[in-house]
Design a protein around this motif. Sequence first.
Motif, PDB file in Angstrom:
ATOM      1  N   SER A 152      46.796 -25.744 -46.772  1.00  0.00           N
ATOM      2  CA  SER A 152      47.193 -24.450 -47.327  1.00  0.00           C
ATOM      3  C   SER A 152      46.960 -24.398 -48.830  1.00  0.00           C
ATOM      4  N   ALA A 153      47.088 -25.545 -49.488  1.00  0.00           N
ATOM      5  CA  ALA A 153      46.910 -25.583 -50.932  1.00  0.00           C
ATOM      6  C   ALA A 153      45.442 -25.522 -51.329  1.00  0.00           C
ATOM      7  N   VAL A 154      44.587 -26.167 -50.560  1.00  0.00           N
ATOM      8  CA  VAL A 154      43.211 -26.343 -51.044  1.00  0.00           C
ATOM      9  C   VAL A 154      42.113 -25.793 -50.135  1.00  0.00           C
ATOM     10  N   PHE A 155      42.470 -25.088 -49.058  1.00  0.00           N
ATOM     11  CA  PHE A 155      41.403 -24.663 -48.136  1.00  0.00           C
ATOM     12  C   PHE A 155      40.361 -23.835 -48.881  1.00  0.00           C
ATOM     13  N   THR A 156      39.110 -24.076 -48.522  1.00  0.00           N
ATOM     14  CA  THR A 156      38.053 -23.355 -49.225  1.00  0.00           C
ATOM     15  C   THR A 156      37.430 -22.275 -48.356  1.00  0.00           C
ATOM     16  N   ASP A 157      37.326 -22.551 -47.057  1.00  0.00           N
ATOM     17  CA  ASP A 157      36.795 -21.484 -46.224  1.00  0.00           C
ATOM     18  C   ASP A 157      37.155 -21.703 -44.768  1.00  0.00           C
ATOM     19  N   GLY A 158      36.651 -20.831 -43.945  1.00  0.00           N
ATOM     20  CA  GLY A 158      36.970 -20.900 -42.535  1.00  0.00           C
ATOM     21  C   GLY A 158      36.622 -19.575 -41.902  1.00  0.00           C
TER      22      GLY A 158
ATOM     23  N   SER B  39      28.876 -24.282 -43.873  1.00  0.00           N
ATOM     24  CA  SER B  39      29.516 -25.482 -44.413  1.00  0.00           C
ATOM     25  C   SER B  39      30.924 -25.103 -44.842  1.00  0.00           C
ATOM     26  N   SER B  40      31.770 -25.024 -43.890  1.00  0.00           N
ATOM     27  CA  SER B  40      33.104 -24.551 -44.242  1.00  0.00           C
ATOM     28  C   SER B  40      33.949 -25.652 -44.850  1.00  0.00           C
ATOM     29  N   GLY B  41      33.410 -26.842 -44.868  1.00  0.00           N
ATOM     30  CA  GLY B  41      34.075 -27.888 -45.629  1.00  0.00           C
ATOM     31  C   GLY B  41      35.153 -28.618 -44.866  1.00  0.00           C
ATOM     32  N   GLN B  42      35.803 -29.503 -45.569  1.00  0.00           N
ATOM     33  CA  GLN B  42      36.722 -30.394 -44.888  1.00  0.00           C
ATOM     34  C   GLN B  42      38.112 -29.782 -44.694  1.00  0.00           C
ATOM     35  N   PHE B  43      38.434 -28.751 -45.454  1.00  0.00           N
ATOM     36  CA  PHE B  43      39.738 -28.111 -45.281  1.00  0.00           C
ATOM     37  C   PHE B  43      39.508 -26.702 -44.758  1.00  0.00           C
ATOM     38  N   GLU B  44      39.233 -26.652 -43.468  1.00  0.00           N
ATOM     39  CA  GLU B  44      38.852 -25.396 -42.846  1.00  0.00           C
ATOM     40  C   GLU B  44      40.101 -24.640 -42.414  1.00  0.00           C
ATOM     41  N   ARG B  45      40.007 -23.319 -42.513  1.00  0.00           N
ATOM     42  CA  ARG B  45      41.158 -22.504 -42.154  1.00  0.00           C
ATOM     43  C   ARG B  45      40.690 -21.415 -41.195  1.00  0.00           C
ATOM     44  N   THR B  46      41.292 -21.344 -40.050  1.00  0.00           N
ATOM     45  CA  THR B  46      40.888 -20.333 -39.085  1.00  0.00           C
ATOM     46  C   THR B  46      42.090 -19.467 -38.737  1.00  0.00           C
TER      47      THR B  46
ATOM     48  N   HIS C 263      39.336 -34.813 -42.729  1.00  0.00           N
ATOM     49  CA  HIS C 263      39.272 -33.411 -42.357  1.00  0.00           C
ATOM     50  C   HIS C 263      40.666 -32.947 -41.991  1.00  0.00           C
ATOM     51  N   ALA C 264      41.159 -31.950 -42.683  1.00  0.00           N
ATOM     52  CA  ALA C 264      42.492 -31.445 -42.368  1.00  0.00           C
ATOM     53  C   ALA C 264      42.395 -29.938 -42.208  1.00  0.00           C
TER      54      ALA C 264
END
Lengths: 478, 430
Positions: free
Chosen positions: A182-188, A213-220, A247-248
């Motif tokens: 929640s603090a660092v998500f970049t995309d999703g 490339s939604s990255g390692q902190f994905e948010r859906t 990956h979180a």
Amino acid sequence: MSSILQNLVNKPYEHGFVTDIESDTAAKGLSEATIRMISAKKNEPAWLLEFRLKAYAHWLTMTPPAWANVHYPPVDFQAISYYSAPKPKKKLASMDEVDPELLKTFEKLGVPMNERAKLAGVAVDVIFDSVSVATTYKAKLAEVGIIFCSISEAVHEHPELIQKYLGSVVPVGDNFYAALNSAVFTDGSFCFIPKGVKCPMDLSTYFRINTESSGQFERTLIIAEDGASVSYLEGCTAPKFDSNQLHAAVVELVALDNADIKYSTVQNWYAGDENGVGGIYNFVTKRGLCKGVNSRISWTQVETGSAITWKYPSCVLRGENSVGEFYSVALTNHHQQADTGTKMIHIGKNTRSKIVSKGISAGVSSNSYRGLVRIAPTAAGARNYSQCDSMLIGDKCSANTFPYIDVRNPGAQVEHEASTSKIGEDQLFYFAQRGIGAEEAVSMIINGFCKDVFQQLPMEFAVEATKLLGVKLEGSVG
Amino acid sequence: MMQVANNSYLAGLLEGRPFADRGDALNRLRAGAVERVGVLSLPSTRDEDWRFTDLAPLTKMCFQPYRGVPAIVESDIARYSIAESAQRLVFVDGVYAPQLSSPLNGGIVVSSLAAALPAHAAAIVADLGRRALFDNNAFTALNTAFLNDGALVLLPRNAALDTPVHLLFVATRKEAAAHPRCLVLAGAGSRATVIEEYVALTEDAYLTNAVGEFVLADDAQLTHVRVQRESRQAFHIGHSAVALAHGSRYHGIHAGFGARLSRFNLDVVQNAEGAECEIGGLAIIDGSQLADTHSSIDHARAHGVSRQQHKCIVGGSARAVFNGRIVVRQGAQLTNSAQSSRNLLLSERARVDTKPQLEIFADDVKCAHGATVGQLDADEVFYLKSRGLSESVARSLLTYAFGAEILHAIPVASLRDRLEKMLLAQTERA
């Protein structure tokens, strides 16, 4: 087990570990400044920055969970770079440039030709015009009012929806990794199905160009309004390369009255080599809220990759008569560790849930099912059925089940069953009698074992998943 | 801060323990346990093993061991006597009562531990305190710190005891802390039935912290009936450790009726090939009772068999907890294990937490477990009503039958009848 079987598995991961992200990357480390920087880079509104900072404040007070049956060296959260603007990967000119080993894997998995190109990173317009396909799809979706875009896009285009639902299912302080996300998500991804709409196609991450490339902190975040329904597919059977070890991700689903969400995952991230070196730590929080009456959320997962899987897709059944389902196949080989399962929280009356979990462990891996079925005092007439089966291949792996059952209503009916088995010599003999070789026999037996779960997958996924298990177990059946 | 309070509570419970006054063989064991109590803290709901059982009500009260002479007579406990049993040992508030006991001192020994210690020191010291481990169990450490007497059953090789041994632990005093101890050493090929029973002559609050060790040598067979009928205000903490050698067979029937808060730990270890255990557990609680059973069956060697069935009948706002752990170690091939946890909820506020847990490290095994939680089947109730039974009679009959399945396995007729009557009375009340 027999020597024929011994020879069947233990094939190395064929494609190595590719590191090809070149990007505008932030310095390592996490602080309030990092979060402000991410938020500024993404040009986010103030409320989202506040959301992130609140999560960060929570995260600072938390410690990584230690209760799971997985063992790994502590993660240094200051050694991670939390922002990296995705740059397009270098495109290959044609299929001829693709690693032949990779093509072989696609062949084994039966990945469709056009998708192979995309997965291999070939410039898609050469072979297959994915942009136009994606555009066609998007147009089709927009016609019925479905919003399907990246979460950053949604923050700007549909802030009222994001503000209303983000963090409503997985609160910022839910658990250590969810707080971090929640603090660092970049995309999703963000998906919104309006009232009464049945999504005309399966939404798949395959055809989503915006979050490659939604990255390692994905948010859906997926929202299905009254009477809406959607089937969402995440991941793919082809091996996924990634340079990020941790990956979180967080996935939130919201189903309103009579809505239906089906979420399918196939995960085959790099699992480390056969000595357990490397591999991805997959620490994911997935939760669905059946908010409305008669709503239904169904999770299906096929987990075959990652060095460590820590994942409990859950359903909070709040609406009366709502239904939660969880179908899972988790396969571990070599030194993989999986601690996965589900939580079914029954709150509303006459809520029903079903859990079918199949664990297969081979090599020296450890595979745990951990689940919770909680029937709240308000959940009169609630019903749960759980089935957790394990199969062990080899005598150095382990299979564990930790089902927590907590019932506070006498009108509820809860059943749990578990069994452990192996592939018997007599079964293989039976196949041999009929002219079927050991390798094929094992594959058939495993697929029979997982049938209940595969049936839940969308058809083309099911076909690939079936083959995927065979590929993953090559050389390890012993 | 909490930690300090907990530790001082544990330290308080240590008061009044026996000191090293006789230079006996148990001094070292006790000293080790006292030291361990000093290190351990009282478990809280933050400990995974205790997450459903809150000991706060216990810590609000003070308990002191009773060191006087038992003040009850035969007629006080006549209703607990078991006709079939020829040997009985009675402990009152944790203190051995020789005038109420009928020990046996031949080849087979049924005796107070202290009395038998001089003659059988080697056999006792070899196993006492080595099966019920106290490294991580504050209550077992506490019991061991108090260890100077207990019940001893010693069966030489191939000895067969045809009548059941009755170990009766009677509570009579308010706020007394008793630390009963049992040691059963079954020699190779021996056979016996041991009844371990906890009863109360008071309705007050007291603490029973019992530990039993059951060591079965090759091919020995032991039937162990454990009955917990403490007062409804009592705290009962129990720990039974069973060690099984080659081809031995342990049959346990564990029934809990009483206590405000009860916790029973059962640890079975199959140390050699071909060991077998069959365990039936029953907890019948209502009001605001809490019954917590934690069992662990460890298949350390190949060809082991275990069958376990645990049932809870929960009424009122009572709460039942079951955690059944089954471990199959690496190399324990051809293990066959089945476990079931079945729970009946009788009221709106009753609650059950169950966790059947499998940990398997061998591939050629057969393990299954199942858990159910629910209420009486409406069809079954309807069937009985269609045969002319009233709703309440039909319900109590079905509830009774649910529990009687476990009690039925008790091989001592008079005890079985008595417990079945208790079960019937309780189901009628519910």
